[in-house]
Write a protein that holds these residues in place. Structure first.
Motif, short mmCIF file in Angstrom:
data_model
loop_
_atom_site.label_atom_id
_atom_site.label_comp_id
_atom_site.label_asym_id
_atom_site.label_seq_id
_atom_site.Cartn_x
_atom_site.Cartn_y
_atom_site.Cartn_z
N PRO A 84 126.11 -43.95 -33.60
CA PRO A 84 125.06 -42.92 -33.62
C PRO A 84 124.61 -42.48 -32.22
O PRO A 84 124.37 -41.30 -31.98
N HIS A 85 124.53 -43.42 -31.29
CA HIS A 85 124.10 -43.08 -29.93
C HIS A 85 125.10 -42.13 -29.26
O HIS A 85 124.71 -41.17 -28.58
N ARG A 108 127.10 -40.05 -30.80
CA ARG A 108 126.93 -38.74 -31.46
C ARG A 108 125.69 -38.03 -30.94
O ARG A 108 125.71 -36.83 -30.68
N ALA A 109 124.59 -38.77 -30.77
CA ALA A 109 123.34 -38.17 -30.29
C ALA A 109 123.50 -37.60 -28.88
O ALA A 109 122.87 -36.59 -28.54
N LEU A 110 124.35 -38.22 -28.08
CA LEU A 110 124.60 -37.73 -26.72
C LEU A 110 125.68 -36.64 -26.68
O LEU A 110 125.97 -36.10 -25.62
N GLY A 111 126.29 -36.35 -27.82
CA GLY A 111 127.29 -35.29 -27.91
C GLY A 111 128.65 -35.66 -27.37
O GLY A 111 129.46 -34.78 -27.06
N SER A 147 133.01 -41.85 -33.05
CA SER A 147 132.30 -41.00 -34.01
C SER A 147 131.37 -41.82 -34.91
O SER A 147 130.45 -41.27 -35.51
N ALA A 197 122.37 -42.15 -19.47
CA ALA A 197 123.33 -41.37 -20.28
C ALA A 197 124.73 -41.53 -19.72
O ALA A 197 125.70 -41.67 -20.47
N LYS A 203 118.07 -32.38 -22.75
CA LYS A 203 117.43 -33.60 -23.26
C LYS A 203 117.85 -34.83 -22.46
O LYS A 203 117.20 -35.87 -22.56
N ASP A 263 123.14 -31.48 -21.37
CA ASP A 263 122.08 -31.18 -22.33
C ASP A 263 120.75 -31.44 -21.62
O ASP A 263 120.58 -32.50 -21.01
#
Length: 151
Positions: free
Chosen positions: A23-24, A26-29, A20, A63, A49, A47
């Motif tokens: 940041p990466h 989190r950005a990828l969910g 958590s 990803a 994206k 996603d």
């Protein structure tokens, strides 16, 4: 976990905080599904994206790589002999097929050997078809003691 010192967060909680705080991730969910005793499972939802091939809707291999790397790190941190932080030294990924468009990708990782300075991990990524993996990985991660603790 039974081996966690009193008044300190469990290794499972530390592993959850680990993903958590990236940041990466989190950005990828990415979402932690399960963790404990050197094992972790993380899911990354589909996603648009993340599409690498607009014709098929397949998620980009980068990803998938990020998911596998993060899951391996969580497995290291949750290992009973983990002493601090970790970082990737080497990660080899074999891609078997593109993930099915529209499906989440799941990764399961296991830290199978912990030494004084390195952790050895293997992982597998799947979409909803758990019989045919999307990719597998094998890696080596650092084992860094917390600051002020030489062991």
């Amino acid at each position: 976990m039974a081996n966690d010192p009193p008044n300190r967060p469990s290794r499972a909680k530390i592993a959850e905080l680990f993903i958590s705080s990236i940041p990466h991730a989190r950005a990828l969910g990415m979402e932690m599904q399960d963790v404990g005793e050197g094992k972790a499972e993380i899911t990354m939802p589909y996603d648009e994206k993340l599409i690498g091939d607009p014709h098929t809707g397949t998620v980009h291999g980068g990803a998938v790589s990020a998911l596998m790397d993060t899951c391996c790190g969580a497995a290291v941190i949750s290992h009973p002999e983990a002493r601090g932080s970790t970082a990737t030294l080497d990660l080899r990924i074999d891609y078997f097929r593109g993930a099915t468009a529209g499906q989440a990708i799941h990764c399961q990782a296991e830290c199978y050997l912990m030494t004084r300075s390195a952790a050895f991990v293997r992982a597998t990524a799947y979409d909803d078809n758990r019989e045919k993996p999307v990719a597998s990985a094998k890696g080596v991660f650092t084992v860094t003691p917390p600051k002020g603790n030489p062991t």
